[in-house]
Every structure is written in structure tokens, then in C-alpha cells.
Design a protein around this motif. Structure first.
Motif, PDB file in Angstrom:
ATOM      1  N   SER A  10      47.134  25.846  50.924  1.00 30.66           N
ATOM      2  CA  SER A  10      47.127  24.990  49.749  1.00 30.66           C
ATOM      3  C   SER A  10      46.794  25.828  48.533  1.00 30.66           C
ATOM      4  O   SER A  10      46.234  26.895  48.630  1.00 30.66           O
ATOM      5  N   GLY A  11      47.138  25.337  47.398  1.00 29.75           N
ATOM      6  CA  GLY A  11      46.873  26.042  46.159  1.00 29.75           C
ATOM      7  C   GLY A  11      47.890  25.669  45.119  1.00 29.75           C
ATOM      8  O   GLY A  11      48.847  24.954  45.399  1.00 29.75           O
ATOM      9  N   LEU A  12      47.655  26.143  43.916  1.00 26.70           N
ATOM     10  CA  LEU A  12      48.543  25.850  42.810  1.00 26.70           C
ATOM     11  C   LEU A  12      48.981  27.148  42.163  1.00 26.70           C
ATOM     12  O   LEU A  12      48.240  28.119  42.128  1.00 26.70           O
ATOM     13  N   LEU A  13      50.160  27.160  41.632  1.00 25.80           N
ATOM     14  CA  LEU A  13      50.681  28.294  40.896  1.00 25.80           C
ATOM     15  C   LEU A  13      50.952  27.827  39.477  1.00 25.80           C
ATOM     16  O   LEU A  13      51.626  26.831  39.265  1.00 25.80           O
ATOM     17  N   ALA A  14      50.380  28.548  38.529  1.00 28.32           N
ATOM     18  CA  ALA A  14      50.582  28.185  37.125  1.00 28.32           C
ATOM     19  C   ALA A  14      51.460  29.218  36.456  1.00 28.32           C
ATOM     20  O   ALA A  14      51.220  30.409  36.568  1.00 28.32           O
ATOM     21  N   ASP A  15      52.478  28.762  35.769  1.00 25.72           N
ATOM     22  CA  ASP A  15      53.338  29.635  34.983  1.00 25.72           C
ATOM     23  C   ASP A  15      52.969  29.389  33.532  1.00 25.72           C
ATOM     24  O   ASP A  15      53.458  28.461  32.906  1.00 25.72           O
ATOM     25  N   THR A  16      52.054  30.219  33.034  1.00 29.71           N
ATOM     26  CA  THR A  16      51.504  30.002  31.713  1.00 29.71           C
ATOM     27  C   THR A  16      51.919  31.109  30.760  1.00 29.71           C
ATOM     28  O   THR A  16      51.570  32.266  30.985  1.00 29.71           O
ATOM     29  N   PRO A  17      52.668  30.786  29.715  1.00 29.08           N
ATOM     30  CA  PRO A  17      53.077  31.808  28.743  1.00 29.08           C
ATOM     31  C   PRO A  17      51.863  32.522  28.152  1.00 29.08           C
ATOM     32  O   PRO A  17      50.857  31.908  27.849  1.00 29.08           O
ATOM     33  N   GLY A  18      51.964  33.839  28.044  1.00 28.66           N
ATOM     34  CA  GLY A  18      50.882  34.616  27.461  1.00 28.66           C
ATOM     35  C   GLY A  18      49.922  35.192  28.476  1.00 28.66           C
ATOM     36  O   GLY A  18      49.091  36.019  28.147  1.00 28.66           O
ATOM     37  N   PHE A  19      50.006  34.762  29.714  1.00 29.73           N
ATOM     38  CA  PHE A  19      49.135  35.291  30.753  1.00 29.73           C
ATOM     39  C   PHE A  19      49.992  36.013  31.773  1.00 29.73           C
ATOM     40  O   PHE A  19      50.885  35.434  32.370  1.00 29.73           O
ATOM     41  N   SER A  20      49.704  37.298  31.973  1.00 26.72           N
ATOM     42  CA  SER A  20      50.502  38.059  32.926  1.00 26.72           C
ATOM     43  C   SER A  20      49.768  38.295  34.233  1.00 26.72           C
ATOM     44  O   SER A  20      50.363  38.688  35.218  1.00 26.72           O
ATOM     45  N   LYS A  21      48.456  38.055  34.250  1.00 23.28           N
ATOM     46  CA  LYS A  21      47.683  38.314  35.460  1.00 23.28           C
ATOM     47  C   LYS A  21      46.485  37.375  35.514  1.00 23.28           C
ATOM     48  O   LYS A  21      45.762  37.241  34.529  1.00 23.28           O
ATOM     49  N   ALA A  22      46.269  36.780  36.665  1.00 24.30           N
ATOM     50  CA  ALA A  22      45.079  35.961  36.851  1.00 24.30           C
ATOM     51  C   ALA A  22      43.875  36.881  36.995  1.00 24.30           C
ATOM     52  O   ALA A  22      43.982  37.972  37.531  1.00 24.30           O
ATOM     53  N   THR A  23      42.733  36.461  36.476  1.00 19.23           N
ATOM     54  CA  THR A  23      41.530  37.267  36.593  1.00 19.23           C
ATOM     55  C   THR A  23      40.395  36.434  37.155  1.00 19.23           C
ATOM     56  O   THR A  23      40.418  35.206  37.107  1.00 19.23           O
ATOM     57  N   LEU A  24      39.430  37.129  37.665  1.00 19.16           N
ATOM     58  CA  LEU A  24      38.227  36.488  38.182  1.00 19.16           C
ATOM     59  C   LEU A  24      37.040  36.967  37.353  1.00 19.16           C
ATOM     60  O   LEU A  24      36.053  37.456  37.876  1.00 19.16           O
ATOM     61  N   SER A  25      37.129  36.834  36.057  1.00 20.09           N
ATOM     62  CA  SER A  25      36.136  37.407  35.160  1.00 20.09           C
ATOM     63  C   SER A  25      34.730  36.847  35.348  1.00 20.09           C
ATOM     64  O   SER A  25      33.764  37.486  34.980  1.00 20.09           O
ATOM     65  N   GLU A  26      34.604  35.684  35.915  1.00 23.55           N
ATOM     66  CA  GLU A  26      33.283  35.085  36.112  1.00 23.55           C
ATOM     67  C   GLU A  26      32.754  35.273  37.526  1.00 23.55           C
ATOM     68  O   GLU A  26      31.677  34.792  37.843  1.00 23.55           O
ATOM     69  N   VAL A  27      33.492  35.982  38.368  1.00 20.92           N
ATOM     70  CA  VAL A  27      33.092  36.159  39.766  1.00 20.92           C
ATOM     71  C   VAL A  27      32.675  37.602  39.996  1.00 20.92           C
ATOM     72  O   VAL A  27      33.399  38.523  39.652  1.00 20.92           O
ATOM     73  N   ARG A  28      31.505  37.789  40.577  1.00 22.09           N
ATOM     74  CA  ARG A  28      31.057  39.126  40.978  1.00 22.09           C
ATOM     75  C   ARG A  28      31.522  39.388  42.400  1.00 22.09           C
ATOM     76  O   ARG A  28      31.712  38.464  43.183  1.00 22.09           O
ATOM     77  N   SER A  29      31.642  40.649  42.722  1.00 23.18           N
ATOM     78  CA  SER A  29      32.086  41.001  44.069  1.00 23.18           C
ATOM     79  C   SER A  29      31.147  40.419  45.124  1.00 23.18           C
ATOM     80  O   SER A  29      31.593  40.002  46.193  1.00 23.18           O
ATOM     81  N   THR A  30      29.863  40.346  44.807  1.00 22.62           N
ATOM     82  CA  THR A  30      28.891  39.820  45.765  1.00 22.62           C
ATOM     83  C   THR A  30      29.016  38.312  45.969  1.00 22.62           C
ATOM     84  O   THR A  30      28.478  37.777  46.931  1.00 22.62           O
ATOM     85  N   ASP A  31      29.724  37.635  45.072  1.00 21.29           N
ATOM     86  CA  ASP A  31      29.902  36.178  45.169  1.00 21.29           C
ATOM     87  C   ASP A  31      31.289  35.770  45.655  1.00 21.29           C
ATOM     88  O   ASP A  31      31.553  34.584  45.842  1.00 21.29           O
ATOM     89  N   LEU A  32      32.174  36.738  45.830  1.00 23.01           N
ATOM     90  CA  LEU A  32      33.563  36.419  46.168  1.00 23.01           C
ATOM     91  C   LEU A  32      33.682  35.645  47.476  1.00 23.01           C
ATOM     92  O   LEU A  32      34.467  34.708  47.571  1.00 23.01           O
ATOM     93  N   ALA A  33      32.902  35.996  48.470  1.00 19.74           N
ATOM     94  CA  ALA A  33      32.996  35.326  49.774  1.00 19.74           C
ATOM     95  C   ALA A  33      32.814  33.817  49.660  1.00 19.74           C
ATOM     96  O   ALA A  33      33.462  33.050  50.377  1.00 19.74           O
ATOM     97  N   ALA A  34      31.965  33.393  48.739  1.00 25.20           N
ATOM     98  CA  ALA A  34      31.719  31.955  48.553  1.00 25.20           C
ATOM     99  C   ALA A  34      32.953  31.227  48.030  1.00 25.20           C
ATOM    100  O   ALA A  34      33.045  30.005  48.124  1.00 25.20           O
ATOM    101  N   CYS A  35      33.920  31.968  47.501  1.00 22.70           N
ATOM    102  CA  CYS A  35      35.159  31.377  47.001  1.00 22.70           C
ATOM    103  C   CYS A  35      36.171  31.137  48.114  1.00 22.70           C
ATOM    104  O   CYS A  35      37.229  30.546  47.866  1.00 22.70           O
ATOM    105  N   PHE A  36      35.868  31.595  49.306  1.00 22.30           N
ATOM    106  CA  PHE A  36      36.771  31.454  50.444  1.00 22.30           C
ATOM    107  C   PHE A  36      36.145  30.528  51.482  1.00 22.30           C
ATOM    108  O   PHE A  36      35.198  30.909  52.172  1.00 22.30           O
ATOM    109  N   PRO A  37      36.665  29.307  51.610  1.00 19.48           N
ATOM    110  CA  PRO A  37      36.111  28.368  52.588  1.00 19.48           C
ATOM    111  C   PRO A  37      36.157  28.918  54.018  1.00 19.48           C
ATOM    112  O   PRO A  37      35.323  28.556  54.841  1.00 19.48           O
ATOM    113  N   GLU A  38      37.109  29.789  54.293  1.00 19.07           N
ATOM    114  CA  GLU A  38      37.223  30.385  55.625  1.00 19.07           C
ATOM    115  C   GLU A  38      35.961  31.170  55.968  1.00 19.07           C
ATOM    116  O   GLU A  38      35.534  31.202  57.126  1.00 19.07           O
ATOM    117  N   ILE A  39      35.367  31.811  54.974  1.00 26.01           N
ATOM    118  CA  ILE A  39      34.141  32.578  55.187  1.00 26.01           C
ATOM    119  C   ILE A  39      32.941  31.646  55.201  1.00 26.01           C
ATOM    120  O   ILE A  39      32.110  31.696  56.113  1.00 26.01           O
TER     121      ILE A  39
END
Length: 94
Positions: A10-39
Motif C-alpha cells: 500500500s502507499g501513494l505516489l504523488a506527482d508534484t511539480p517542482g519536486f524531483s525527490k522525496a526527502t525524509l528531512s524530519e527523520v533521523r536514521s535512528t528513528d527510521l525503523a519506527a516508520c516501517f510497520p514490518e519492523i
């Protein structure tokens, strides 16, 4: 392609003019696992041996590698760690 989901996730794909890459600017590497329900769902039931486990083959990791988005998780983790290292060198670690 008929534009329909194949049901593989599941998920969504956004085609947004002006954005060429999605970023995770508010996520630290130490918090990334919490973004994955599988983990999160595995760790809730059986915590890893070490509290700072990155879930990338450490001894005592209860998550393992055998899950669908593991490669995406590794790529994002690597990207975040590289970005954090650059920011540390600049004295701007978030």
C-alpha cells in the motif's frame, strides 16, 4: 498498465511539480525503523538484544532480513546516515 494496484503493498505516489525527490528531512536514521510497520510489529513482540539495533544483521536482532521492503529500508537508512555525516561535518546536524 491500467493504473491499478497489483496488491503487493500500500502507499501513494504523488506527482508534484517542482519536486524531483522525496526527502525524509524530519527523520533521523535512528528513528527510521519506527516508520516501517514490518519492523515495529516484530520488535513489539520480541525486542532486539540491543536497544540501538539498526535491524541490518546485528547479533540479537529479532527482525531479520526476510521481509518485503528490506532493500528499501537499507537504501533509506544508508541515505540518512550519509546525510547525517555530511551535516555533522558542516556542524549542522539536525
Amino acid at each position: 498498465d491500467d493504473g491499478k494496484s497489483d496488491g503487493s503493498g500500500s502507499g501513494l505516489l504523488a506527482d508534484t511539480p517542482g519536486f524531483s525527490k522525496a526527502t525524509l528531512s524530519e527523520v533521523r536514521s535512528t528513528d527510521l525503523a519506527a516508520c516501517f510497520p514490518e519492523i515495529s510489529s516484530v520488535v513489539e513482540k520480541l525486542p532486539c538484544k540491543f536497544s540501538d539495533c539498526k535491524h541490518i544483521d546485528e547479533p540479537g536482532c529479532s527482525v531479520g532480513k526476510d521481509w518485503e521492503r528490506y532493500d528499501q529500508y537499507l537504501a533509506l537508512l544508508e541515505e540518512l546516515e550519509e546525510e547525517e555525516e555530511i551535516m555533522k561535518k558542516k556542524g549542522k546536524f539536525r
